[in-house]
Design a protein around this motif. Structure first.
Motif, PDB file in Angstrom:
ATOM      1  N   LYS A   1       0.810  -1.227   0.000  1.00 35.95           N
ATOM      2  CA  LYS A   1       0.000   0.000   0.000  1.00 35.95           C
ATOM      3  C   LYS A   1       0.840   1.273   0.000  1.00 35.95           C
ATOM      4  O   LYS A   1       0.422   2.311  -0.488  1.00 35.95           O
TER       5      LYS A   1
ATOM      6  N   TYR B   1       3.827   6.724   0.764  1.00 35.36           N
ATOM      7  CA  TYR B   1       2.578   7.444   1.009  1.00 35.36           C
ATOM      8  C   TYR B   1       2.560   8.799   0.280  1.00 35.36           C
ATOM      9  O   TYR B   1       2.125   9.805   0.828  1.00 35.36           O
TER      10      TYR B   1
ATOM     11  N   GLY C   1       6.397  -0.048  10.323  1.00 37.00           N
ATOM     12  CA  GLY C   1       6.588   1.064  11.252  1.00 37.00           C
ATOM     13  C   GLY C   1       8.005   1.578  11.335  1.00 37.00           C
ATOM     14  O   GLY C   1       8.251   2.592  11.994  1.00 37.00           O
TER      15      GLY C   1
ATOM     16  N   SER D   1       3.081   3.650  12.292  1.00 31.53           N
ATOM     17  CA  SER D   1       4.037   4.032  11.257  1.00 31.53           C
ATOM     18  C   SER D   1       4.998   5.104  11.761  1.00 31.53           C
ATOM     19  O   SER D   1       4.664   5.897  12.631  1.00 31.53           O
TER      20      SER D   1
ATOM     21  N   ARG E   1       7.272   2.133   4.534  1.00 31.52           N
ATOM     22  CA  ARG E   1       7.988   3.405   4.478  1.00 31.52           C
ATOM     23  C   ARG E   1       9.519   3.240   4.424  1.00 31.52           C
ATOM     24  O   ARG E   1      10.194   3.903   3.625  1.00 31.52           O
TER      25      ARG E   1
ATOM     26  N   GLU F   1       7.060  -6.497   8.023  1.00 30.34           N
ATOM     27  CA  GLU F   1       6.264  -5.931   6.924  1.00 30.34           C
ATOM     28  C   GLU F   1       6.599  -4.461   6.692  1.00 30.34           C
ATOM     29  O   GLU F   1       5.723  -3.603   6.791  1.00 30.34           O
TER      30      GLU F   1
END
Ligand SMILES: *Cc1c(COP(=O)(O)O)cnc(C)c1O
Length: 406
Positions: free
Chosen positions: A66, A369, A233, A199, A273, A270
């Protein structure tokens, strides 16, 4: 030109023809003089970040799609060694499977559409599903016939101090998580526990505390567990944020995992960022200046969502082809192109005092993002994309081969 639409009616990033273009941002701006936002991808930076994370993490690393599903970004991650992908929708599963027939896909959203489960399991070979409720377990079993499943129980965490707190939405309470482990055990080839600390988490201790909590839940459940997924994160650098180095997070995870004494358990992570933030920037053009206010051609309804209410300060650099500015830098705030008064970005963004209409600004750390949050609001739906080879504006300690830009 790419053939994927990220969201609604927004136009896909439009690839500039590659032939004979410079491979650095300043050269590209001089050549293209872009009037629409220009996304600059740095595939080598992304591959380097992926290599660093894969080398440092003592387990399986899956990329959280994502964060940036741009195909060129996914190819760069693959080049950096990423073979596992954390998907949250049928669209993401389809995209990854189409691009990489051999990829391992993990469906890590705790609340899924029935059709998405059927398609992932039946058409794309997905076997790993996350859940945080009894109802979702029943749903997964009904839609897959319970065949060949690996089941991961998402554990909720108490509110932490990540920049983006994710504690309020997903995750079972510890007692419920233990009950779910027992309920899922007979249906799972491999059984696991996952969590997400939030995050841009700046505290390595957050992973240690979550691992200790997960270990307690596993002991309470009293069943064998094979996977502990520490989520995403992991933070990157921003102009006012120097995160602890990647090695500090890995040390905290290793120490807590050893202390938890979970024989036969494998670690997963996972990251989103951390793998891609440094790998893309966006070049915007100044359309008007009013004192310290710069009206630019991208904003919170475009790739700069995190510069709005979340208040991220991104690294910036003035680009003025043919004449460098040598004056001192002063703080500016940005205003996006839409008519919404909320389309403003406080910053402050430090730029030369003589910034003027027509100048370009490169905004860095937008690989995460950024492009994926673009909308077509107010008709500002166009953006270009190029691949570049120069150094990014900011470097996060511990990631990759790329040195800090001069
Ligand atoms: C968003 C998300 C990630 C990635 O988070 P980052 O902070 O970008 O690393 C990983 N796992 C889950 C379940 C997520 O929702």
């Amino acid at each position: 030109m790419t053939d994927l639409r990220f969201r609604g009616a927004v136009a896909p990033l439009r690839r500039a023809p590659a032939q004979d273009l410079p491979r650095d941002v300043a050269g590209l701006v001089a050549a293209l003089r872009p009037e629409a936002p220009l996304h600059c991808l740095r595939p080598a930076t992304v591959a380097g970040a992926a290599e660093s994370f894969l080398a440092a993490f003592p387990g399986t690393v899956m990329y959280a799609v994502k964060c940036n599903p741009e195909p060129a970004m996914l190819r760069a991650l693959w080049a950096g060694g990423v073979r596992h992908f954390d998907c949250a929708s049928a669209g993401e599963v389809r995209l990854v499977r189409t691009m990489f027939p051999e990829a391992e896909i993990h469906f890590m959203h705790p609340v899924k559409a029935r059709g998405a489960i059927r398609e992932a399991h039946g058409a794309h070979g997905v076997r790993d599903f996350v859940l945080d409720s009894r109802a979702e377990l029943d749903k997964i079993l009904a839609e897959t016939g319970g065949r060949g499943l690996n089941l991961i129980i998402r554990l909720g965490l108490p509110k932490g101090n990540a920049t983006y707190d994710l504690s309020g939405k997903f995750g079972a309470e510890p007692a419920e998580a233990a009950a779910l482990l027992r309920a899922a055990r007979p249906h799972a080839g491999r059984l696991g526990v996952s969590f997400h600390v939030g995050s841009q988490c700046l505290d390595p201790g957050a992973y240690a505390r979550a691992i200790a909590l997960a270990a307690e839940v596993i002991r309470d459940a009293g069943v064998a567990v094979e996977v502990l997924d520490v989520g995403g994160g992991f933070p990157v650098a921003y102009p006012d944020v120097v995160p602890p180095p990647l090695s500090a997070f890995m040390a905290a995870i290793r120490t807590a995992f050893a202390a938890a004494a979970l024989p036969g358990v494998e670690l997963w992570a996972e990251p989103g960022r951390a793998l891609v933030a440094g790998g893309a920037s966006v070049v915007v053009q100044v359309q008007a200046r009013r004192d310290g206010m710069l009206f630019i051609n991208d904003g919170v309804y475009g790739a700069l969502s995190d510069a709005g209410v979340p208040g991220f300060r991104f690294p910036v650099k003035l680009i003025r082809p043919g004449s460098a500015s040598t004056v001192e830098t002063v703080p500016f705030s940005f205003f996006g192109p839409t008519c919404d008064t909320a389309d403003r970005m406080e910053g402050p963004f430090l730029l030369p005092a003589d910034v003027a209409e027509g100048d370009w600004i490169e905004i860095g750390q937008l690989g995460a993002y950024g492009a994926c949050l673009r909308t077509a609001f107010n008709g500002f739906d166009r953006a270009g994309m190029v691949e570049v080879a120069d150094a990014p504006l900011l470097h996060t300690p511990g990631y990759g081969r790329v040195a800090l830009a001069a």
